[in-house]
Design a protein around this motif. Structure first.
Motif, PDB file in Angstrom:
ATOM      1  N   ALA A  36      36.884  42.365  37.139  1.00 21.72           N
ATOM      2  CA  ALA A  36      38.336  42.527  36.987  1.00 21.72           C
ATOM      3  C   ALA A  36      38.771  43.907  37.474  1.00 21.72           C
ATOM      4  CB  ALA A  36      38.733  42.327  35.529  1.00 21.72           C
ATOM      5  N   ALA A  37      38.030  44.948  37.077  1.00 18.10           N
ATOM      6  CA  ALA A  37      38.365  46.322  37.488  1.00 18.10           C
ATOM      7  C   ALA A  37      38.220  46.490  38.998  1.00 18.10           C
ATOM      8  CB  ALA A  37      37.479  47.315  36.745  1.00 18.10           C
ATOM      9  N   ASN A  38      37.164  45.917  39.569  1.00 15.88           N
ATOM     10  CA  ASN A  38      36.938  46.019  41.020  1.00 15.88           C
ATOM     11  C   ASN A  38      38.081  45.359  41.792  1.00 15.88           C
ATOM     12  OD1 ASN A  38      34.493  47.226  40.445  1.00 15.88           O
ATOM     13  ND2 ASN A  38      33.269  45.404  40.840  1.00 15.88           N
ATOM     14  N   TYR A  39      38.508  44.171  41.330  1.00 13.53           N
ATOM     15  CA  TYR A  39      39.567  43.447  42.026  1.00 13.53           C
ATOM     16  C   TYR A  39      40.888  44.209  41.962  1.00 13.53           C
ATOM     17  CZ  TYR A  39      42.245  39.490  43.778  1.00 13.53           C
ATOM     18  OH  TYR A  39      43.033  38.680  44.548  1.00 13.53           O
ATOM     19  N   ALA A  40      41.191  44.765  40.791  1.00 21.70           N
ATOM     20  CA  ALA A  40      42.426  45.536  40.633  1.00 21.70           C
ATOM     21  C   ALA A  40      42.425  46.762  41.549  1.00 21.70           C
ATOM     22  CB  ALA A  40      42.591  45.964  39.178  1.00 21.70           C
ATOM     23  N   GLN A  41      41.265  47.415  41.632  1.00 24.97           N
ATOM     24  CA  GLN A  41      41.158  48.613  42.479  1.00 24.97           C
ATOM     25  C   GLN A  41      41.300  48.255  43.956  1.00 24.97           C
ATOM     26  OE1 GLN A  41      37.293  50.537  42.461  1.00 24.97           O
ATOM     27  NE2 GLN A  41      38.185  52.522  42.937  1.00 24.97           N
ATOM     28  N   ASP A  42      40.619  47.202  44.385  1.00 23.73           N
ATOM     29  CA  ASP A  42      40.629  46.848  45.807  1.00 23.73           C
ATOM     30  C   ASP A  42      41.981  46.346  46.280  1.00 23.73           C
ATOM     31  OD1 ASP A  42      37.987  47.543  45.824  1.00 23.73           O
ATOM     32  OD2 ASP A  42      37.204  45.492  45.944  1.00 23.73           O
ATOM     33  N   THR A  43      42.744  45.708  45.402  1.00 26.65           N
ATOM     34  CA  THR A  43      44.055  45.147  45.788  1.00 26.65           C
ATOM     35  C   THR A  43      45.208  46.066  45.415  1.00 26.65           C
ATOM     36  OG1 THR A  43      44.252  43.993  43.664  1.00 26.65           O
ATOM     37  CG2 THR A  43      43.210  42.778  45.481  1.00 26.65           C
ATOM     38  N   ASP A  44      44.916  47.174  44.776  1.00 33.20           N
ATOM     39  CA  ASP A  44      45.952  48.057  44.237  1.00 33.20           C
ATOM     40  C   ASP A  44      46.916  47.261  43.353  1.00 33.20           C
ATOM     41  OD1 ASP A  44      47.274  50.507  43.824  1.00 33.20           O
ATOM     42  OD2 ASP A  44      48.661  50.120  45.495  1.00 33.20           O
ATOM     43  N   ARG A  45      46.350  46.273  42.653  1.00 33.55           N
ATOM     44  CA  ARG A  45      47.092  45.383  41.748  1.00 33.55           C
ATOM     45  C   ARG A  45      48.165  44.562  42.456  1.00 33.55           C
ATOM     46  NH1 ARG A  45      45.115  49.108  38.189  1.00 33.55           N
ATOM     47  NH2 ARG A  45      44.931  48.500  35.978  1.00 33.55           N
TER      48      ARG A  45
END
Length: 393
Positions: A117-126
């Motif tokens: 979840a943290a990786n996805y949020a970081q990579d997409t800038d939410r």
């Protein structure tokens, strides 16, 4: 696949969780560790509910659906640490495996969900539509689905991912589980004059033999609705020259899709009615066991032990979205069912939320001495959870 830095983060979180003993009702320490890590990883909200489950949320910049990753943080006890080759709470890494109680069932999956979840949020800038929730759930080993009711009430997810071990395969169903209690009531007397009493154990023996003749229900995918005797107790115990006036037998009933509390008990009740009509000394009762446990928050968790089965179609849109994404990423998952009961009994079986299972490790490592999780599986499932988020949000 994860880069080495991200793999190192999920491995270290998994080890932190393993080192904190968290038997059912004693999950406070591991819940706090998980919550602190969620905050450090940038989760927008981290809350503990009344039962002590910890739930973190990452919100996208656009409105959309909610996906909930569910992983329990309680474990079964270690009965004899001396039987373990590697200490059960030190999370030693040997031969590419993290060893310890809860590594496979299921702190590895919880760590992977949190990191994905943290990786996805970081990579997409939410910059995605919807929200990602990760729940570290308490008391699952006692009550599959009871603590989950509180989580789904608060989150109201559109999708749920159960992180129980599946060796990276997609699980779209399971048999449920019920704990059925049979009671017979006799009349106490001195065992030197047994004819003056009614032996409740003899009456129970008659009931048990009759139950063995019941035809099990059947489902073409999930198999038989097994009804198996698991324990029997009489009272008074020890008897000390007293004919027992009470006997209680417990049955494990594996539940199929569509079975209800009423439909499961009906054939047993009909059988008891028939037996009692034939034997006027027989007094018998059937019901579901009720469990009551103390949570680490001080609150009580209570539930009737009836946890429904569930099954989705392999062609369901949400299943195929996830399957297609994982195939695109180079994975080759099978679509099958769990052989055991999970929190999906609530999410899918009770609440009708679109649910599937996906986890690391082998199913048969749960509850075993020398439990472990392979780092390769931990890394891959973190990658798979990332793909699940991408597919569904």
């Amino acid at each position: 696949m994860l880069n080495k830095e991200r793999e190192g983060v999920v491995v270290e979180l998994c080890r932190k969780l393993i080192r904190e003993q968290s038997y059912s009702g004693g999950e406070k320490g591991v819940a706090e560790i998980l919550g602190d890590n969620m905050k450090a990883m940038g989760f927008d909200e981290v809350k503990m509910d009344r039962y002590g489950s910890i739930v973190g949320c990452i919100k996208g910049k656009k409105p959309g659906k909610k996906i909930l990753f569910d992983g329990h943080i309680d474990t079964v006890p270690v009965t004899d640490p001396s039987e373990w080759i590697h200490p059960p709470f030190e999370a030693e890494i040997v031969d590419g495996k993290i060893h310890g109680r809860g590594s496979s069932d299921m702190k590895g999956a919880v760590a992977a969900m949190t990191c994905a979840a943290a990786n996805y949020a970081q990579d997409t800038d939410r910059d995605f539509a919807g929200a990602i929730y990760v729940a570290g759930v308490v008391h699952e080993e006692c009550f599959e689905g009871v603590a989950a009711r509180e989580i789904s009430k608060n989150v109201k997810p559109d999708y749920v991912v159960i992180g129980e071990a599946s060796h990276l395969n997609i699980k779209i169903g399971q048999r449920g589980r019920a704990e059925i209690v049979l009671e017979t009531f006799g009349k106490p007397c001195h065992s030197a004059n047994p004819e003056k009493g009614i032996n409740a154990v003899y009456k129970m023996a008659k009931v048990i033999e009759a139950i063995r003749g019941l035809e099990p229900t059947h489902h073409p995918v999930l198999g038989d609705g097994i009804l198996e005797l698991t324990d029997i107790k009489s009272s008074p115990y020890p008897g000390a020259s007293v004919v027992p006036e009470y006997c209680r037998a417990t049955y494990d009933r594996r539940l199929l899709v569509g079975e209800t509390k009423e439909s499961v008990l009906e054939p047993i009740q009909n059988l008891l009615d028939q037996l009692m009509a034939e034997d006027h000394e027989l007094k018998a009762k059937v019901s579901y066991a009720v469990g009551v446990e103390k949570c680490h928050t001080g609150n009580e968790i209570k539930g009737e032990r009836f946890f429904p089965g569930w099954l989705y179609n392999e062609d369901s849109d949400f299943v195929q979205k996830v399957y297609g994404q994982l195939k695109e990423m180079g994975y080759d998952p099978s679509i099958t069912q769990y052989n055991f009961c999970t929190n999906g009994s609530h999410y899918a079986g009770e609440a009708g939320i679109e649910t599937f299972g996906l986890g690391p490790s082998e199913e048969n490592l749960a509850h075993t001495v020398n439990e472990y999780i392979e780092i390769d599986q931990l890394s891959k499932v973190t990658d798979c959870y990332y793909g699940v988020i991408k597919a569904l949000l």
